[in-house]
Design a protein around this motif. Structure first.
Motif, short mmCIF file in Angstrom:
data_model
loop_
_atom_site.label_atom_id
_atom_site.label_comp_id
_atom_site.label_asym_id
_atom_site.label_seq_id
_atom_site.Cartn_x
_atom_site.Cartn_y
_atom_site.Cartn_z
N ALA A 42 0.77 -1.12 0.03
CA ALA A 42 -0.10 -0.10 -0.15
C ALA A 42 0.90 1.13 -0.07
N SER A 43 2.00 1.29 0.75
CA SER A 43 2.77 2.37 0.75
C SER A 43 3.42 2.64 -0.37
N PHE A 44 3.90 1.46 -1.21
CA PHE A 44 4.46 1.55 -2.62
C PHE A 44 3.38 2.21 -3.44
N LEU A 45 2.14 1.73 -3.51
CA LEU A 45 1.18 2.15 -4.32
C LEU A 45 0.78 3.67 -4.20
N GLU A 46 0.75 3.94 -2.57
CA GLU A 46 0.54 5.37 -2.20
C GLU A 46 -1.35 5.47 -2.32
N ARG A 47 -1.79 4.46 -2.29
CA ARG A 47 -3.25 4.25 -2.25
C ARG A 47 -3.61 2.87 -1.60
N SER A 48 -4.94 2.72 -1.64
CA SER A 48 -5.43 1.24 -0.79
C SER A 48 -4.96 0.34 -1.82
N PRO A 49 -4.59 -0.84 -1.10
CA PRO A 49 -3.85 -1.93 -2.01
C PRO A 49 -5.43 -2.61 -2.83
N ASP A 50 -6.43 -2.44 -2.30
CA ASP A 50 -7.55 -3.28 -3.09
C ASP A 50 -7.77 -2.49 -4.38
N THR A 51 -7.30 -1.29 -4.52
CA THR A 51 -7.32 -0.79 -6.12
C THR A 51 -6.24 -1.30 -6.91
N ALA A 52 -5.35 -2.03 -6.54
CA ALA A 52 -4.00 -2.46 -7.25
C ALA A 52 -4.33 -3.18 -8.82
N THR A 53 -3.69 -2.90 -9.42
CA THR A 53 -3.88 -3.88 -10.76
C THR A 53 -2.95 -4.94 -10.89
N THR A 54 -2.77 -5.74 -11.87
CA THR A 54 -1.79 -6.83 -11.98
C THR A 54 -0.54 -5.99 -12.26
N GLU A 55 -0.48 -5.10 -13.24
CA GLU A 55 0.81 -4.17 -13.51
C GLU A 55 1.27 -3.60 -11.96
N ASP A 56 0.52 -3.14 -11.24
CA ASP A 56 1.12 -2.56 -9.91
C ASP A 56 1.56 -3.64 -9.22
N VAL A 57 1.12 -4.80 -9.14
CA VAL A 57 1.78 -5.99 -8.25
C VAL A 57 3.24 -6.34 -9.03
N ARG A 58 3.05 -6.26 -10.41
CA ARG A 58 4.35 -6.62 -11.28
C ARG A 58 5.39 -5.68 -10.91
N GLN A 59 5.04 -4.23 -10.86
CA GLN A 59 6.22 -3.34 -10.48
C GLN A 59 6.55 -3.31 -9.11
N PHE A 60 5.69 -3.63 -8.31
CA PHE A 60 6.05 -3.78 -6.70
C PHE A 60 7.05 -5.02 -6.74
N GLN A 61 7.05 -6.15 -7.25
CA GLN A 61 7.87 -7.23 -7.43
C GLN A 61 9.06 -6.75 -8.12
#
Length: 97
Positions: A42-61
């Motif tokens: 969530a900190s990485f996204l700077e928003r709620s994690p339930d709004t994440a996309t597959t690409e957000d997860v990929r970028q986090f990894q």
């Protein structure tokens, strides 16, 4: 089982995560780690994690990989996110064929 809870107010999303892990009898250590890992996401996204996309997860990894995060740690993070999305939010993960 004792659930590890912060002293500050808990968001409904975090409470649902805690409730789902407790219902499945996750250990206190696993609960603490999953809360930490979803929180870092969530900190990485700077928003709620339930709004994440597959690409957000990929970028986090990718960010973790570039930071040379050890494989066992990355596996734990992936497990936490898989539980969060697939089990808690009922958003099935896609796996490579």
């Amino acid at each position: 089982m004792t659930t590890v809870l912060p002293n500050s107010p808990v968001s409904p999303l975090r409470q649902k995560l805690i409730d789902d892990m407790t219902m499945r009898h996750f250990s206190a250590a696993t609960q603490r780690n999953y809360i930490r890992d979803v929180g870092r996401f969530a900190s990485f996204l700077e928003r709620s994690p339930d709004t994440a996309t597959t690409e957000d997860v990929r970028q986090f990894q990718l960010a973790h990989s570039e930071a040379n995060v050890p494989v066992p740690t990355m596996n734990t993070v992936v497990s936490a996110l898989r539980f969060f999305f697939a089990d808690m939010l009922d958003r099935p993960t896609r796996r490579a064929s």
